[in-house]
Design an enzyme around this catalytic site. Structure first.
Site, PDB file in Angstrom:
ATOM      1  N   LYS A 213       0.873  -1.195   0.000  1.00  0.00           N
ATOM      2  CA  LYS A 213       0.000   0.000   0.000  1.00  0.00           C
ATOM      3  C   LYS A 213       0.902   1.234   0.000  1.00  0.00           C
ATOM      4  CE  LYS A 213      -1.947   2.927   2.139  1.00  0.00           C
ATOM      5  NZ  LYS A 213      -1.778   4.368   1.814  1.00  0.00           N
ATOM      6  N   GLU A 288       9.153   0.951  11.089  1.00  0.00           N
ATOM      7  CA  GLU A 288      10.249   1.927  10.991  1.00  0.00           C
ATOM      8  C   GLU A 288       9.568   3.284  11.131  1.00  0.00           C
ATOM      9  OE1 GLU A 288      12.347   4.671   9.619  1.00  0.00           O
ATOM     10  OE2 GLU A 288      12.548   3.608   7.702  1.00  0.00           O
ATOM     11  N   CYS A 323      13.182  10.345   8.117  1.00  0.00           N
ATOM     12  CA  CYS A 323      13.020   9.926   9.516  1.00  0.00           C
ATOM     13  C   CYS A 323      14.347  10.046  10.257  1.00  0.00           C
ATOM     14  CB  CYS A 323      12.429   8.535   9.602  1.00  0.00           C
ATOM     15  SG  CYS A 323      13.142   7.420   8.422  1.00  0.00           S
ATOM     16  N   GLU A 420       8.857  15.326  16.385  1.00  0.00           N
ATOM     17  CA  GLU A 420       9.360  15.218  15.013  1.00  0.00           C
ATOM     18  C   GLU A 420       8.604  16.215  14.123  1.00  0.00           C
ATOM     19  OE1 GLU A 420       8.520  11.594  12.757  1.00  0.00           O
ATOM     20  OE2 GLU A 420      10.581  11.697  12.027  1.00  0.00           O
TER      21      GLU A 420
HETATM   22  P1  ADP Z   1       2.524  10.943   7.461  1.00  0.00           P
HETATM   23  O1  ADP Z   1       1.787  11.441   8.673  1.00  0.00           O
HETATM   24  O2  ADP Z   1       3.902  11.437   7.410  1.00  0.00           O
HETATM   25  O3  ADP Z   1       1.763  11.084   6.175  1.00  0.00           O
HETATM   26  P2  ADP Z   1       1.702   8.341   8.028  1.00  0.00           P
HETATM   27  O4  ADP Z   1       2.275   7.531   9.104  1.00  0.00           O
HETATM   28  O5  ADP Z   1       0.348   8.949   8.236  1.00  0.00           O
HETATM   29  O6  ADP Z   1       2.749   9.418   7.664  1.00  0.00           O
HETATM   30  O7  ADP Z   1       1.612   7.532   6.666  1.00  0.00           O
HETATM   31  C1  ADP Z   1       2.500   6.509   6.281  1.00  0.00           C
HETATM   32  C2  ADP Z   1       1.709   5.439   5.572  1.00  0.00           C
HETATM   33  O8  ADP Z   1       0.750   4.911   6.489  1.00  0.00           O
HETATM   34  C3  ADP Z   1       0.901   5.905   4.365  1.00  0.00           C
HETATM   35  O9  ADP Z   1       0.917   4.886   3.366  1.00  0.00           O
HETATM   36  C4  ADP Z   1      -0.493   6.063   4.934  1.00  0.00           C
HETATM   37  O10 ADP Z   1      -1.514   5.926   3.960  1.00  0.00           O
HETATM   38  C5  ADP Z   1      -0.542   4.928   5.917  1.00  0.00           C
HETATM   39  N1  ADP Z   1      -1.521   5.099   7.003  1.00  0.00           N
HETATM   40  C6  ADP Z   1      -1.944   6.250   7.572  1.00  0.00           C
HETATM   41  N2  ADP Z   1      -2.880   6.006   8.518  1.00  0.00           N
HETATM   42  C7  ADP Z   1      -3.053   4.658   8.563  1.00  0.00           C
HETATM   43  C8  ADP Z   1      -3.867   3.774   9.328  1.00  0.00           C
HETATM   44  N3  ADP Z   1      -4.711   4.238  10.257  1.00  0.00           N
HETATM   45  N4  ADP Z   1      -3.764   2.443   9.113  1.00  0.00           N
HETATM   46  C9  ADP Z   1      -2.910   1.970   8.184  1.00  0.00           C
HETATM   47  N5  ADP Z   1      -2.117   2.746   7.415  1.00  0.00           N
HETATM   48  C10 ADP Z   1      -2.172   4.071   7.591  1.00  0.00           C
END
Ligand code: ADP
Length: 516
Positions: A213, A288, A323, A420
């Protein structure tokens, strides 16, 4: 679209160069952009079950560059079924050598399409094209080449056992490494292609099948990589790619009962959500996550200019959207003013512009959301009394540009020091000695990376010993290699990516014991 107050036109013109992005990319990338962006399930490109799509934006302008299939739970379910079928199907029938050759070929094809991939990455993420060309794309290829070799080297052990309750009996015991099965992989937007490679490479070499994904902000190169994987001969269903949003597609993948492992890279906040979602079937989890990595400059550093440049690169590389970014700069008191002024001078000299424009040294942040997030951090820092030696403002009327920012006069309780930011913002503080700076360095919930700048070898090793972080760079920062494990202590994650450590996290150990 943007609502923050912007600086004067002359300030903008001094630093910002914008050209029309689509005219800056080659025919191959334009052709890819013109095609429909569908889901890859069971070797076929298909629309989302709902028929829905979402827009992907050029962060330099905020304009739409592509429309992408919006996968949700039903699509994830189809992808997991395809991956399960492929796991016991053609993929498991290949010899390790055959598997390795396909993975190697993926690396070769990435290099053969280097310009196209770099252009797509730059356009989608906003990073300078030159960086995507020399770092993101070659590193992704190298990861596949490195991992390809491991396919034939996943050995177990023979184990001399004693069995005290079976005197006189003889046994032959050995271990082997089995793949886990179907792995779900959720990746972020800061290095879209490279993060896909870090995840896909070790999963394939160990014989797993995958549902990937990509981040909704930057799905383009992962989709192009899907085409490359098929061209390299990867059987249908081994790599499935479901684009979509985090809470829907990502959430469904993390919670799916027929997924054996979830590997996630992203924020610590979402990492905790992933852990909870994975608890249903106790799937394996690797994470990570975030960081607030220290860069420490001692006064004995032989080449002060190199340390200044290094500290600036530590935070400003990839616009601070790393990161491992060196977002806390600690400088020994005697040279604090000189080093911090040097970093601020470099910050002021960085040329901002669209990633695909020639001469751009720093692009926009990836999205409007990220632009507001970073701008809010900066505003909060100023309000809390920190001094911006450089930057401190958004740039331009369009796109998600933020000035590289250097804060001094901070306090440990400030949000900009503790949290962060994931943008080009560094907080600089002076220190007295090794003991004090190591307390500062380790005084965080994170533990991803760090760098130490010194000419004293034993001091470097002492500091490395005390540092609670997964990576300690000495007289360098942001050095990555497919062979070097990367991951975090504390709330920066679970497990390691790259190196042979990653392979262990994609296999089960099976102990076999035969009575002779
Ligand atoms: P950022 O806040 O920097 O965008 P995220 O941790 O939100 O980083 O996003 C990293 C990845 O996790 C993306 O592919 C995002 O779509 C996915 N993601 C965000 N929220 C969820 C969730 N609740 N469950 C699973 N995947 C998620």
């Amino acid at each position: 679209m943007r609502s923050l107050k912007t600086p004067s036109p002359s300030e903008i013109m001094a630093t910002l160069v914008l050209e029309a992005p689509l005219t800056k990319i080659g025919a191959a990338a334009r052709k890819f952009l013109s095609k429909p962006k569908q889901l890859l399930i069971d070797g076929k490109w298909i629309n989302a079950c709902s028929g829905k799509t979402f827009h992907v934006f050029d962060p330099a302008t905020g304009d739409t560059i592509a429309s992408v299939a919006e996968g949700e739970a039903t699509d994830i379910d189809l992808a997991v079924k395809a991956a399960r079928k492929a796991f016991s199907g053609p993929w498991s029938k290949l010899t390790p050598s055959e598997r390795g050759k396909i993975i190697w070929k993926i690396g070769d094809l990435i290099l053969a399409n280097l310009d196209e991939l770099a252009e797509l990455e730059s356009l989608d993420n906003g990073k300078p094209l030159a960086i995507a060309r020399v770092a993101d794309v070659p590193l992704a290829a190298d990861l596949f080449h490195y991992m390809a070799g491991w396919a034939t080297k996943l050995e177990g052990h023979t184990i001399p056992i004693s069995v005290p309750y079976a005197p006189g009996a003889k046994f032959f015991a050995y271990t082997k490494r089995d793949p886990l099965g179907v792995v779900g992989q959720i990746i972020p937007w800061n290095f879209p292609l490279l993060m896909a490679a870090w995840k896909i490479g070790p999963a394939l070499t160990t014989g797993n099948t995958i549902v990937l994904k990509p981040a909704e902000q930057t799905p383009l190169t992962a989709l192009r990589l899907g085409e490359i994987a098929l061209e390299a001969g990867l059987p249908p269903g081994v790599l499935n790619i479901v684009t979509g949003y985090g809470e829907t597609a990502g959430g469904a993948l993390a919670a799916h009962d027929d997924v054996d492992k979830i590997a996630f890279t992203g924020s610590t906040e979402v990492g905790k959500i992933i852990v909870r979602a994975a608890a249903g079937n106790l799937k394996k989890v690797t994470l990570e996550l975030g960081g607030k990595s220290p860069a420490i400059v001692f006064k004995d550093v032989h080449d002060k200019q190199a340390a200044i440049q290094g500290a600036a690169n530590a935070i400003f590389f990839n616009h601070g959207q790393c990161c491992a970014a060196g977002s806390r700069l600690y400088v020994e008191k005697a040279i604090f003013d000189e080093v911090v002024a040097g970093v601020a001078e470099r910050a002021n000299a960085i040329k901002l512009g669209a990633g695909v424009d020639s001469g751009t040294e720093m692009g926009p942040l990836v999205s409007e959301e990220q632009f507001h997030r970073v701008s809010d951090f900066i505003a909060e820092g100023l309000k809390a009394g920190a001094t911006a030696l450089a930057g401190g403002k958004p740039v331009g009327e369009k796109g998600y540009f933020v000035q590289p920012t250097v804060f001094t006069n901070t306090r440990p309780d400030m949000k900009i020091v503790r949290e962060e930011i994931f943008g080009p913002v560094v907080v600089a503080e002076p220190f007295e000695d090794l003991e004090q700076v190591m307390k500062f360095a380790n005084g965080t919930d994170f533990g991803l990376a760090s760098s130490i700048w010194t000419s004293d070898l034993s001091k470097a090793h002492r500091a490395a010993e005390i540092m609670r972080a997964g990576t300690v760079w000495i007289n360098c920062h942001n050095i990555f290699d497919a062979a070097m494990p990367f991951g975090g202590y504390k709330q920066s994650g679970w497990g390691r990516e790259m190196g042979h450590e990653a392979l262990e996290l994609y296999t089960e150990t099976k102990a076999v014991c035969i009575a002779l």
